[in-house]
Write an enzyme that holds these catalytic residues in place. Structure first.
Site, PDB file in Angstrom:
ATOM      1  CE  LYS A 108     101.603  57.697  28.485  1.00 52.41           C
ATOM      2  NZ  LYS A 108     101.812  57.324  27.091  1.00 52.41           N
ATOM      3  CB  ILE A 109     105.297  63.437  30.615  1.00 51.98           C
ATOM      4  CG1 ILE A 109     105.139  62.049  31.248  1.00 51.98           C
ATOM      5  CG2 ILE A 109     106.080  64.368  31.543  1.00 51.98           C
ATOM      6  CD1 ILE A 109     106.443  61.267  31.401  1.00 51.98           C
ATOM      7  CB  THR A 148     112.042  64.822  33.612  1.00 54.99           C
ATOM      8  OG1 THR A 148     111.042  65.226  32.666  1.00 54.99           O
ATOM      9  CG2 THR A 148     112.292  65.944  34.598  1.00 54.99           C
ATOM     10  NE  ARG A 187     114.599  56.075  29.305  1.00 56.86           N
ATOM     11  CZ  ARG A 187     113.605  56.054  30.185  1.00 56.86           C
ATOM     12  NH1 ARG A 187     113.398  57.106  30.952  1.00 56.86           N
ATOM     13  NH2 ARG A 187     112.836  54.980  30.323  1.00 56.86           N
ATOM     14  CG  ASP A 223     114.733  62.559  37.389  1.00 55.89           C
ATOM     15  OD1 ASP A 223     115.197  62.562  38.546  1.00 55.89           O
ATOM     16  OD2 ASP A 223     113.964  61.671  36.970  1.00 55.89           O
ATOM     17  CD  GLU A 261     119.473  57.242  34.086  1.00 53.91           C
ATOM     18  OE1 GLU A 261     119.250  58.435  33.875  1.00 53.91           O
ATOM     19  OE2 GLU A 261     118.589  56.411  34.412  1.00 53.91           O
ATOM     20  CG  HIS A 305     115.635  57.648  36.251  1.00 47.19           C
ATOM     21  ND1 HIS A 305     116.163  57.163  35.089  1.00 47.19           N
ATOM     22  CD2 HIS A 305     114.279  57.621  36.073  1.00 47.19           C
ATOM     23  CE1 HIS A 305     115.178  56.847  34.258  1.00 47.19           C
ATOM     24  NE2 HIS A 305     114.026  57.115  34.839  1.00 47.19           N
TER      25      HIS A 305
HETATM   26  P1  NAD Z   1     104.385  59.551  25.358  1.00 48.37           P
HETATM   27  O1  NAD Z   1     104.623  58.407  24.453  1.00 48.37           O
HETATM   28  O2  NAD Z   1     103.007  59.773  25.894  1.00 48.37           O
HETATM   29  O3  NAD Z   1     104.849  60.923  24.643  1.00 48.37           O
HETATM   30  C1  NAD Z   1     106.033  61.026  23.916  1.00 48.37           C
HETATM   31  C2  NAD Z   1     105.800  62.076  22.816  1.00 48.37           C
HETATM   32  O4  NAD Z   1     107.041  62.262  22.122  1.00 48.37           O
HETATM   33  C3  NAD Z   1     104.757  61.644  21.786  1.00 48.37           C
HETATM   34  O5  NAD Z   1     103.795  62.660  21.623  1.00 48.37           O
HETATM   35  C4  NAD Z   1     105.573  61.431  20.527  1.00 48.37           C
HETATM   36  O6  NAD Z   1     104.861  61.755  19.333  1.00 48.37           O
HETATM   37  C5  NAD Z   1     106.709  62.413  20.759  1.00 48.37           C
HETATM   38  N1  NAD Z   1     107.842  62.188  19.862  1.00 48.37           N
HETATM   39  C6  NAD Z   1     108.229  61.029  19.250  1.00 48.37           C
HETATM   40  N2  NAD Z   1     109.296  61.257  18.466  1.00 48.37           N
HETATM   41  C7  NAD Z   1     109.578  62.569  18.583  1.00 48.37           C
HETATM   42  C8  NAD Z   1     110.570  63.402  17.997  1.00 48.37           C
HETATM   43  N3  NAD Z   1     111.463  62.922  17.120  1.00 48.37           N
HETATM   44  N4  NAD Z   1     110.579  64.709  18.326  1.00 48.37           N
HETATM   45  C9  NAD Z   1     109.663  65.204  19.196  1.00 48.37           C
HETATM   46  N5  NAD Z   1     108.703  64.461  19.771  1.00 48.37           N
HETATM   47  C10 NAD Z   1     108.660  63.166  19.462  1.00 48.37           C
HETATM   48  O7  NAD Z   1     105.435  59.379  26.529  1.00 48.37           O
HETATM   49  P2  NAD Z   1     105.365  60.004  28.007  1.00 48.37           P
HETATM   50  O8  NAD Z   1     104.648  59.069  28.909  1.00 48.37           O
HETATM   51  O9  NAD Z   1     104.941  61.426  27.918  1.00 48.37           O
HETATM   52  O10 NAD Z   1     106.920  59.921  28.410  1.00 48.37           O
HETATM   53  C11 NAD Z   1     107.889  60.762  27.791  1.00 48.37           C
HETATM   54  C12 NAD Z   1     109.265  60.283  28.182  1.00 48.37           C
HETATM   55  O11 NAD Z   1     109.451  60.471  29.588  1.00 48.37           O
HETATM   56  C13 NAD Z   1     109.503  58.775  27.993  1.00 48.37           C
HETATM   57  O12 NAD Z   1     109.971  58.520  26.681  1.00 48.37           O
HETATM   58  C14 NAD Z   1     110.539  58.442  29.020  1.00 48.37           C
HETATM   59  O13 NAD Z   1     111.805  58.499  28.396  1.00 48.37           O
HETATM   60  C15 NAD Z   1     110.436  59.565  30.045  1.00 48.37           C
HETATM   61  N6  NAD Z   1     110.084  59.105  31.405  1.00 48.37           N
HETATM   62  C16 NAD Z   1     110.903  59.468  32.427  1.00 48.37           C
HETATM   63  C17 NAD Z   1     110.607  59.077  33.730  1.00 48.37           C
HETATM   64  C18 NAD Z   1     111.459  59.510  34.895  1.00 48.37           C
HETATM   65  O14 NAD Z   1     111.290  58.987  36.011  1.00 48.37           O
HETATM   66  N7  NAD Z   1     112.385  60.431  34.722  1.00 48.37           N
HETATM   67  C19 NAD Z   1     109.458  58.287  33.974  1.00 48.37           C
HETATM   68  C20 NAD Z   1     108.625  57.946  32.897  1.00 48.37           C
HETATM   69  C21 NAD Z   1     108.936  58.356  31.604  1.00 48.37           C
END
Ligand code: NAD
Length: 341
Positions: free
Chosen positions: A154-155, A232, A234, A258, A263, A295
């Site tokens: 998604k992100i 941004t 983990r 972030d 943290e 964060h």
């Molecule tokens: P998501 O599940 O939609 O997307 C994650 C993607 O990573 C997926 O397409 C998945 O196939 C891929 N992936 C899995 N294993 C992988 C690997 N070994 N190598 C490469 N890609 C791989 O998640 P999202 O909603 O896009 O969120 C992504 C990350 O953002 C979350 O895991 C979370 O840690 C982080 N996040 C941070 C904040 C913040 O405030 N900083 C807020 C929300 C989420």
């Protein structure tokens, strides 16, 4: 339902109370983080609401369950802080908010990119001191540069859409290809190719054993000299000490984060005036080309509203015996693989 809300900040209370007005749950707000010592505060509450740094381990769950708690309500997506096996054994249901601000996080990553490139964080301070010299503020056009996106869910996809708008070439790496990323023109490549060709690398994959310290000394060897690195996602996706070495040699041109591996000792608290004991974190803050936020990428009005509404809907679903789409079921085979989703 009576809900004990832990790790409450003023903004949590504001958005949860607003969302609760038509729902009439009985919310009790507690500032401390949930752990074995504070679990007693929740005695008699059937539901306990927690955030990313609360410790919902087996011992804490046992205290909660023995005093009547039957539901853990996460107001976040990640559930690495919950012992799902123990919850399952104790008959405690766990629910979460799976997605609340993909646009907010992607936009924050773009904010870090633009600030680092044009040194806006430094310019802000200089101008306030009456220093209008431009030396040291030289940036580059983002247009025409190559952005490597690791994790195109998604992100990562939204970041790709925004950077496409800037006129960037997109390189992508993921264990699954996202057709939307491909139709955007994103080229899926293996990591070495992404490392070697990207001017900006942004991390958007989950933290798992396979991605732990994905950016380590070996990866830094392979990057384009002067690369901008953005995290941004983990903290433990990057080996901070290796990145510090990369910054010292100039192999890494700039770093925007972030999130930080340690943290939980620092973020979300006002520690101004205290002596920070984490020397690695403190070293990071000394670089002019490092920008750290605590964060806050998720932290938008839209996200807080979404978190509050989903959290209260999750509680209503469980209270009224409906199946809740956001329930996290204990799966022993997944437990071995996923640290954070
Ligand atoms: P998501 O599940 O939609 O997307 C994650 C993607 O990573 C997926 O397409 C998945 O196939 C891929 N992936 C899995 N294993 C992988 C690997 N070994 N190598 C490469 N890609 C791989 O998640 P999202 O909603 O896009 O969120 C992504 C990350 O953002 C979350 O895991 C979370 O840690 C982080 N996040 C941070 C904040 C913040 O405030 N900083 C807020 C929300 C989420």
């Amino acid at each position: 339902m009576k809900v004990a809300v832990f790790s409450t900040k003023a903004y949590d209370r504001q958005f949860l109370e607003a969302a609760n007005a038509p729902k009439h749950h009985e919310l009790a707000f507690f500032e401390p983080r949930l752990n074995q010592d504070t679990a007693i505060l929740a005695a008699g509450f059937p539901a306990v609401c927690v955030f990313v740094h609360d410790q919902v381990d087996a011992a804490t769950l046992e205290i909660l369950a023995s005093r009547g708690t039957r539901l853990i309500v996460l107001r976040c997506a990640g559930f690495n802080n919950v012992d799902l096996k123990a919850a399952n054994k104790l008959g405690v249901t766990v629910v979460r908010v799976p997605a609340y601000s993909p646009y907010g996080v992607a936009e924050h990553a773009v904010g870090l990119i633009l600030s680092l490139n044009r040194k806006i964080h430094r310019a802000y301070n200089r101008v306030r001191e009456g220093n209008f010299a431009l030396d040291g503020l030289l940036g580059f056009n983002i247009n025409g540069r190559t952005v490597g996106i690791i994790g195109t869910g998604k992100i990562g996809l939204i970041l790709g859409q925004i950077m496409k708008g800037f006129g960037c070439r997109l390189l992508a790496y993921d264990v699954y290809r996202n057709p939307e990323m491909e139709s955007l023109g994103g080229e899926y490549v293996e990591l070495p190719e992404l490392f070697a060709n990207s001017d900006i690398i942004s991390l958007h994959c989950p933290l798992m054993p396979q991605t732990h310290h994905l950016i380590n000394a070996e990866a830094i060897e392979q990057v384009k000299p002067g690369v901008m690195l953005i995290n941004t996602s983990r903290g433990a996706l990057i080996h901070t000490q290796a990145v510090i070495e990369g910054l010292k040699t100039g192999k890494i041109g700039s770093l925007g984060v972030d999130v930080y591996e340690q943290e939980s000792e620092l973020f979300f608290e006002d520690l101004s005036g205290e002596i920070i004991q984490d020397d690695i974190f403190q070293r990071l803050t000394t670089f002019p080309n490092v920008l750290i936020t605590g964060h806050q990428a998720f932290f938008t009005e839209d996200a807080l509203r979404n978190i509050a509404e989903t959290t209260l809907n999750n509680i209503a679903d469980i209270e009224q015996g409906r199946s809740c789409p956001n329930e996290i079921r204990y799966q022993p085979e997944v437990e071995a693989k996923v640290l954070v989703s």
